[in-house]
Design a protein around this motif. Structure first.
Motif, PDB file in Angstrom:
ATOM      1  N   VAL A 227       0.850  -1.188   0.000  1.00 42.16           N
ATOM      2  CA  VAL A 227       0.000   0.000   0.000  1.00 42.16           C
ATOM      3  C   VAL A 227       0.886   1.239   0.000  1.00 42.16           C
ATOM      4  N   GLU A 228       0.402   2.269  -0.681  1.00 45.90           N
ATOM      5  CA  GLU A 228       1.145   3.527  -0.769  1.00 45.90           C
ATOM      6  C   GLU A 228       0.337   4.610  -0.084  1.00 45.90           C
ATOM      7  N   LYS A 229       1.016   5.457   0.685  1.00 48.81           N
ATOM      8  CA  LYS A 229       0.310   6.520   1.403  1.00 48.81           C
ATOM      9  C   LYS A 229       1.150   7.790   1.384  1.00 48.81           C
ATOM     10  N   THR A 230       0.555   8.870   0.901  1.00 42.60           N
ATOM     11  CA  THR A 230       1.188  10.179   0.980  1.00 42.60           C
ATOM     12  C   THR A 230       0.453  10.974   2.051  1.00 42.60           C
ATOM     13  N   LEU A 231       1.176  11.336   3.117  1.00 41.66           N
ATOM     14  CA  LEU A 231       0.538  11.949   4.281  1.00 41.66           C
ATOM     15  C   LEU A 231       1.538  12.855   4.990  1.00 41.66           C
TER      16      LEU A 231
ATOM     17  N   GLN B  57       0.226  11.893  10.536  1.00 42.64           N
ATOM     18  CA  GLN B  57       0.527  10.474  10.672  1.00 42.64           C
ATOM     19  C   GLN B  57       0.129   9.976  12.060  1.00 42.64           C
TER      20      GLN B  57
ATOM     21  N   VAL C 124      -1.997   4.316  11.116  1.00 43.92           N
ATOM     22  CA  VAL C 124      -1.547   4.364   9.718  1.00 43.92           C
ATOM     23  C   VAL C 124      -0.194   3.666   9.589  1.00 43.92           C
TER      24      VAL C 124
ATOM     25  N   ILE D 250       0.404   0.192   7.218  1.00 46.59           N
ATOM     26  CA  ILE D 250       1.338   0.155   6.091  1.00 46.59           C
ATOM     27  C   ILE D 250       2.419  -0.898   6.308  1.00 46.59           C
TER      28      ILE D 250
ATOM     29  N   LYS E 134       6.077  11.229   2.458  1.00 47.54           N
ATOM     30  CA  LYS E 134       6.235   9.773   2.299  1.00 47.54           C
ATOM     31  C   LYS E 134       6.995   9.128   3.464  1.00 47.54           C
TER      32      LYS E 134
ATOM     33  N   TYR F 299       5.661   5.521   4.344  1.00 43.17           N
ATOM     34  CA  TYR F 299       5.817   4.644   3.176  1.00 43.17           C
ATOM     35  C   TYR F 299       7.294   4.389   2.899  1.00 43.17           C
TER      36      TYR F 299
END
Length: 252
Positions: A94-98, A103, A107, A111, A153, A156
């Motif tokens: 899974v990819e997450k930009t936060l 954060q 989360v 991930i 990122k 991630y």
């Protein structure tokens, strides 16, 4: 096929229901492999199966890594019909930009559960003599995000950095069991995840990302072909490395 043949090898692929995982399944089937495909969506897994070479021996495991499942039980059952595992590709991710300020521990955990822990747990299981072929090769799909920094990122990138370093140490431990362990770090590849991201950031931002790749955005099969190489006997003296497949992204 020669040295790159995967005939008489059973390959376990996670995340096989789309993107790089689906392409890995297709390319491995072209090289003669039998396949054990894992994914969350049975319809998409069936679509992957429909794209394989005719006559490919294949089994499916429908499982969600974000939920507690007895992976060993599922694998033990399938190995009875598909054969012992000679290759493993962990594509599920899974990819997450936060932003950092948003954060949370939840989360972070979600991930790492899929990107890191699920793959390592599977490696632990199939490294056991009762499940693995005489010789085996494990390939973990990491990312250039595990090597270079990018705003938003943090989690991630941390997960992919963990994949790279964890695979390297795993290679040292499993060498005595005739198991090679490597990772592959792609840059941006044309997958549904990338298309969704481009739709969200707009044309100008998308073009700026594309320009960072001297050879352009990659295709899923570019990564899949690298996996085939690492799984094959052509790579029999390669372990503990991180193969960068990024169209020149990290060369700048």
């Amino acid at each position: 096929m020669g040295l790159f043949s995967l005939s008489n090898k059973t390959i376990l692929i996670t995340g096989a229901s789309s993107g790089i995982g689906r392409s890995c399944a297709v390319q491995c089937s072209k090289m003669g492999a039998s396949l054990l495909l894992m994914g969350r969506n049975v319809d998409e897994l069936n679509r992957t199966v429909s794209e394989l070479q005719p006559g490919t021996k294949v089994e499916m495991i429908v499982a969600d890594f974000s939920k507690m499942v007895d992976l060993e039980l599922l694998i033990a059952e399938k190995i009875l019909t598909i054969g012992k595992i000679a290759g493993f590709i962990h594509c599920a991710g899974v990819e997450k930009t936060l932003p950092l300020k948003k954060q949370t521990s939840e989360v972070f955990q979600s991930i790492f559960d899929i990107n890191v822990f699920a793959g390592f747990e599977l490696a632990k299981i199939i490294s056991l003599k009762k499940y693995k072929a005489e010789k085996a090769s494990f390939v973990f799909i990491a990312s250039v995000a595990g090597m270079v920094g990018e705003s938003g990122k943090t989690i991630y990138s941390a997960s992919k950095g963990a994949v790279i370093s964890g695979a390297r140490s795993m290679s040292m431990e499993l060498a005595r069991s005739d198991i090679r362990v490597n990772s592959i770090s792609p840059a941006m590849v044309k997958t549904p995840i990338l298309e969704k991201m481009f739709d969200g950031i707009g044309e100008e931002a998308s073009q700026n990302i594309i320009k960072k790749h001297p050879l352009g955005i990659g295709e899923p099969e570019d990564v899949a072909n690298a996996c085939v190489f690492l799984l094959s006997d052509a790579a029999k003296w390669i372990t503990g490395t991180n193969l960068v497949v990024d169209g020149g992204y990290t060369a700048q």
